[in-house]
Motif scaffolding. Sequence first.
Motif, PDB file in Angstrom:
ATOM      1  N   LYS A 162       0.832  -1.212   0.000  1.00 39.01           N
ATOM      2  CA  LYS A 162       0.000   0.000   0.000  1.00 39.01           C
ATOM      3  C   LYS A 162       0.870   1.268   0.000  1.00 39.01           C
ATOM      4  O   LYS A 162       0.468   2.296  -0.543  1.00 39.01           O
ATOM      5  CB  LYS A 162      -0.899  -0.025   1.249  1.00 39.01           C
ATOM      6  N   HIS A 215      -1.968   0.279  -9.500  1.00 41.17           N
ATOM      7  CA  HIS A 215      -2.515  -1.070  -9.728  1.00 41.17           C
ATOM      8  C   HIS A 215      -1.413  -2.046 -10.091  1.00 41.17           C
ATOM      9  O   HIS A 215      -1.297  -3.119  -9.521  1.00 41.17           O
ATOM     10  CB  HIS A 215      -3.525  -1.026 -10.891  1.00 41.17           C
ATOM     11  N   ILE A 258       1.278  -2.618  -7.214  1.00 41.15           N
ATOM     12  CA  ILE A 258       0.754  -3.447  -6.114  1.00 41.15           C
ATOM     13  C   ILE A 258       0.645  -4.913  -6.559  1.00 41.15           C
ATOM     14  O   ILE A 258       1.035  -5.826  -5.834  1.00 41.15           O
ATOM     15  CB  ILE A 258      -0.599  -2.907  -5.610  1.00 41.15           C
ATOM     16  N   LYS A 259       0.156  -5.135  -7.765  1.00 45.13           N
ATOM     17  CA  LYS A 259       0.021  -6.518  -8.262  1.00 45.13           C
ATOM     18  C   LYS A 259       1.387  -7.184  -8.406  1.00 45.13           C
ATOM     19  O   LYS A 259       1.588  -8.325  -8.019  1.00 45.13           O
ATOM     20  CB  LYS A 259      -0.708  -6.511  -9.613  1.00 45.13           C
ATOM     21  N   GLY A 275       2.819  -7.847  -4.964  1.00 40.83           N
ATOM     22  CA  GLY A 275       2.086  -8.950  -4.315  1.00 40.83           C
ATOM     23  C   GLY A 275       2.488 -10.302  -4.876  1.00 40.83           C
ATOM     24  O   GLY A 275       2.752 -11.245  -4.120  1.00 40.83           O
ATOM     25  N   THR A 330      -6.275  -6.603  -2.988  1.00 37.38           N
ATOM     26  CA  THR A 330      -6.521  -5.842  -4.236  1.00 37.38           C
ATOM     27  C   THR A 330      -7.986  -5.386  -4.297  1.00 37.38           C
ATOM     28  O   THR A 330      -8.292  -4.297  -4.762  1.00 37.38           O
ATOM     29  CB  THR A 330      -6.195  -6.687  -5.496  1.00 37.38           C
ATOM     30  N   ARG A 331      -8.891  -6.253  -3.801  1.00 35.45           N
ATOM     31  CA  ARG A 331     -10.317  -5.907  -3.781  1.00 35.45           C
ATOM     32  C   ARG A 331     -10.540  -4.676  -2.897  1.00 35.45           C
ATOM     33  O   ARG A 331     -11.273  -3.759  -3.263  1.00 35.45           O
ATOM     34  CB  ARG A 331     -11.106  -7.115  -3.244  1.00 35.45           C
ATOM     35  N   TYR A 385      -8.181  -2.364  -1.734  1.00 32.78           N
ATOM     36  CA  TYR A 385      -7.455  -1.126  -2.063  1.00 32.78           C
ATOM     37  C   TYR A 385      -7.583  -0.685  -3.517  1.00 32.78           C
ATOM     38  O   TYR A 385      -7.440   0.484  -3.821  1.00 32.78           O
ATOM     39  CB  TYR A 385      -5.971  -1.266  -1.699  1.00 32.78           C
ATOM     40  N   LEU A 386      -7.798  -1.660  -4.412  1.00 30.67           N
ATOM     41  CA  LEU A 386      -7.855  -1.277  -5.836  1.00 30.67           C
ATOM     42  C   LEU A 386      -9.290  -1.271  -6.357  1.00 30.67           C
ATOM     43  O   LEU A 386      -9.534  -1.046  -7.535  1.00 30.67           O
ATOM     44  CB  LEU A 386      -6.976  -2.216  -6.678  1.00 30.67           C
ATOM     45  N   ASP A 416      -8.971  -8.709  -9.539  1.00 33.32           N
ATOM     46  CA  ASP A 416      -8.418  -9.002 -10.864  1.00 33.32           C
ATOM     47  C   ASP A 416      -8.212 -10.524 -10.946  1.00 33.32           C
ATOM     48  O   ASP A 416      -7.208 -11.047 -10.477  1.00 33.32           O
ATOM     49  CB  ASP A 416      -7.085  -8.255 -11.030  1.00 33.32           C
TER      50      ASP A 416
END
Lengths: 255, 300
Positions: free
Chosen positions: A36, A47, A50-51, A54, A123-124, A126-127, A131
């Motif tokens: 984050k 996006h 972070i992906k 992660g 991701t759900r 914060y983004l 995905d």
Amino acid sequence: MNKILAISVNTFKESIRDKTLLSLSILGFLLIAASKIFVPISIGQAHKIIKDFGLGMVELFSLFTVVLIGTRILYQEIERKTIYSIMSKPVRDWEFVFGKFLGLYYLIIFIQFILFIIFILFTRFYLGGVDWYLLNALYFFLFEFLLLNALALFLSCFTTPITAGILTLMMFFIGQLTHYLKDLVVVMKLPELSPIVNFLYFILPNFSVFNVKASVVYHIPISINSYFLAFSYSVLYSTILLILSSIFYSLKEYQ
Amino acid sequence: MKVIEIKNLVKIYSSPFMRRKTFGVNGLNMDVAEGETFGLLGPNGAGKTTVLKIITGLLKPSSGSVMLWGGMDMILAKKRMGFLPENPTFYRHLNGIELLRFYSRLYDRNTKEEELEEILELVGLKKDIYRRISTYSKGMIQRIGFAQAFIGDPDLLILDEPLSGLDPIGRKELKDLIQKVNSSGKTILLSSHILSDVEAICNRVGIIIEGKMKKIGYLREILKTDIRYTDIEIEGIKKKEWLKKYGNLREEGEVTYIRTSDEEKRDKVIKLITEKGGSVISVVPQRMSLEEHFMKTVYE
């Protein structure tokens, strides 16, 4: 088959209680959450960063699990002398090796699923959306670590856990670059090294076949051949390593 | 039928970086027949555990042969064998019944849950079946070790120091258990330092010194050979002075004992006592104990 299943389930149950694993999992969770911090400094690329971060964390903690737990798994049985009451039963060396291998693999699958769930939820949250394309990476991770697990087990058959751990790490990083070996001969204009380089290219594990992180993050379509290659390469290479591990292990004595 | 047949067994321990070689076992010969309780004796480092580990397939012999049931395949032989290692250790995360369930799955046949509970009852752990192994005492670990060796109803039990580290009650209970198992026709091969236990349990013993079998035979035959002296208990003789030339005289109240180490004198004094109107209450030959035999063999 019943024996292999019994050994593998027991190995999984034992490994999951390992304190190293608990520390790794907490650290993994914290680091995924820490991605984050990149949001304010990534101009319009939050996006993707972070992906990417992660996925890197899932891979890194799977690697630590194999190196820190996988390389000790056979050694511990001998050191703690639990091996005596197993190998005095009608268990063949290869059944024991395959059982231990599978037990550790269940652990890796478990860790990857847990970290992936945390990652997806993150991701759900914060983004703003899940995905699902990220799941493609999980497929490749599973086969990448099937191979690395077999490699760690193979190395631990004839070395100490520390040596096996260092060698596994080295092989993992070298394996990410083996595809550059062939280019190296051409660029350096050293055709006389070609046979050695070719030999190394075929003998060393090539982990780049599992590297689809960029495609997953940037939503670049992954060909069906890549899925098939990752599966077949990993299964074939792991089978060879497990057969060799069984042969080396059968030479062992339990003093 | 011979369950175990060992010929010229040699086990050399060597390190790849050291030239020095150590003989774990050096030309050992022995056999164990069906239904026997064979005790393997020897000082520390004599090679007892090495022999047991070779029989169970945990170690490979450097030379010589070990045949089980006349040369049966090792995996098949292991199905008929139970092994209790010395100072056993087990998976600490499992409880008693889970541990036995795990070991039972290492056999190709399915062992019923009731059968496992029966085994735990037999070794005195019925009430602790759901207790974690990590909380077991040393005595309980030894008992669960016996239990895992009993899985699959083996014909041959190999027990390495089965009574070590146990309190007197535990020792007595497990000694009775070994005898009970043997009386059901099973063959037992055990190693022990506790000679009085071996004397009580085994019918045949072998003494290993420096990897070699120094003495082997039936316990009663080994002990029979060396009568050190005979104690004769007599009564009804008033004048006893004449008895002194036949042996040492000892009086305990009304009872008189003569201790003689000469067989001729023994027979003569028994005859004279009855002739003089006395009576012989008992004639007890005092044999060498297994411990004395053991010490004699070690220092020979």
